[in-house]
Every structure is written in C-alpha cells, then in structure tokens.
Design a protein around this motif. Structure first.
Motif, PDB file in Angstrom:
ATOM      1  N   PHE A   1      62.309 -12.274 -13.424  1.00 20.51           N
ATOM      2  CA  PHE A   1      61.150 -12.042 -14.294  1.00 20.51           C
ATOM      3  C   PHE A   1      61.032 -13.119 -15.368  1.00 20.51           C
ATOM      4  O   PHE A   1      59.967 -13.701 -15.577  1.00 20.51           O
ATOM      5  N   ALA A   2      62.133 -13.370 -16.087  1.00 23.29           N
ATOM      6  CA  ALA A   2      62.092 -14.180 -17.313  1.00 23.29           C
ATOM      7  C   ALA A   2      62.495 -15.634 -17.125  1.00 23.29           C
ATOM      8  O   ALA A   2      62.233 -16.453 -17.989  1.00 23.29           O
ATOM      9  N   GLY A   3      63.169 -15.939 -16.028  1.00 19.63           N
ATOM     10  CA  GLY A   3      63.699 -17.289 -15.882  1.00 19.63           C
ATOM     11  C   GLY A   3      64.979 -17.446 -16.691  1.00 19.63           C
ATOM     12  O   GLY A   3      65.629 -16.472 -17.046  1.00 19.63           O
ATOM     13  N   VAL A   4      65.305 -18.699 -16.988  1.00 18.67           N
ATOM     14  CA  VAL A   4      66.530 -19.012 -17.731  1.00 18.67           C
ATOM     15  C   VAL A   4      66.127 -19.748 -18.999  1.00 18.67           C
ATOM     16  O   VAL A   4      65.306 -20.663 -18.928  1.00 18.67           O
ATOM     17  N   PRO A   5      66.647 -19.358 -20.138  1.00 21.01           N
ATOM     18  CA  PRO A   5      67.602 -18.286 -20.374  1.00 21.01           C
ATOM     19  C   PRO A   5      66.908 -16.921 -20.408  1.00 21.01           C
ATOM     20  O   PRO A   5      65.738 -16.828 -20.805  1.00 21.01           O
TER      21      PRO A   5
END
Length: 140
Positions: A101-105
C-alpha cells in the motif's frame, strides 16, 4: 471522542479480523497470524469534514481495501472548534502487506492529489503497532 465510542469502533474492526493474533492469553479462531495496526491523523476545516470523508472513501479508504493483506479500516472523526480531526486505523496481515500500500518506507504517510485542498493539518508520519491481543467478543 469518548472512550466507549472508540472502544466500540475498535471492537468492530477487531471482530472483523478475529484470530489475528495467536499467542499467550489470546483467543484464537481461524488462522493464527500476527496483525499490524497502522494509524494516521489529519484535520480539515469543520465545513469541509463531510466532503473530505467522501474524498477519503474514493481514495485512501478504497486503496486500503483494494490492497492485498488489508484486514479492514475504521475512519474516526471528531469536531473541534473550527476543525474536524480524522484518525484512520487500518489492520494489515504484515508489514509486507503495508509495503504494498505505502511503499518504502512504510512509516511515511500516503497522500492523494486533492489532500492539500482539504487538509489544514496532517501527519507526514504514520505509526504501526503489533496487535498483541484481541478478543472478538469485545463490544458485542
């Protein structure tokens, strides 16, 4: 928000993921796994609260639900003098699911194109908590 209202909302979310935690003292129904809770806060002008909620339904809340590994979400709102504060609480199967959902970080908040139009205050950072106990019967 009164504690009983928050507790009821949280209970509904936890009931949806019954069995999310298997460990000492935790009731276990269904698959044993550890869930991760993700929280984010933001605020709009009071007069924009309903429009922002509709916008959230089309963007972030929909994205949560469409991401594999999302176990549910609750959007909480409270009115202050001139603002409406929002707290989003989502549950996830794992940090890997959150990365989808959010990617990294994963501790960076996710924003959408019109957020700047609505939000007068927003957390750039989100918090994650391991679900260490849940009782699906709570609040019933």
């Amino acid at each position: 928000m009164p504690a009983t209202t928050f507790a009821s909302a949280l209970a509904m979310l936890l009931a949806a993921v019954d069995g999310a935690y298997a460990g000492p003292g935790a009731p276990t129904r269904g698959r044993a796994r550890r869930a991760v809770a993700r929280t984010w806060r933001g605020a709009t002008r009071l007069e924009d609260a309903e429009s922002y909620l509709e916008y959230l339904r089309r963007t972030g809340l929909r994205s949560y639900r469409e991401t594999p590994g999302n176990l549910g979400v609750i959007a909480l709102r409270r009115s202050r003098e001139s603002t409406a504060e929002f707290l989003l609480l989502s549950l996830w199967e794992s940090e890997e699911s959150i990365r989808g959902f959010a990617g990294v970080p994963i501790d960076r908040a996710v924003f959408y194109p019109e957020d700047a139009r609505f939000l007068v205050d927003r957390d750039e950072h989100v918090d994650h908590f391991e679900v260490v106990f849940q009782d699906g019967g709570f609040g019933r």
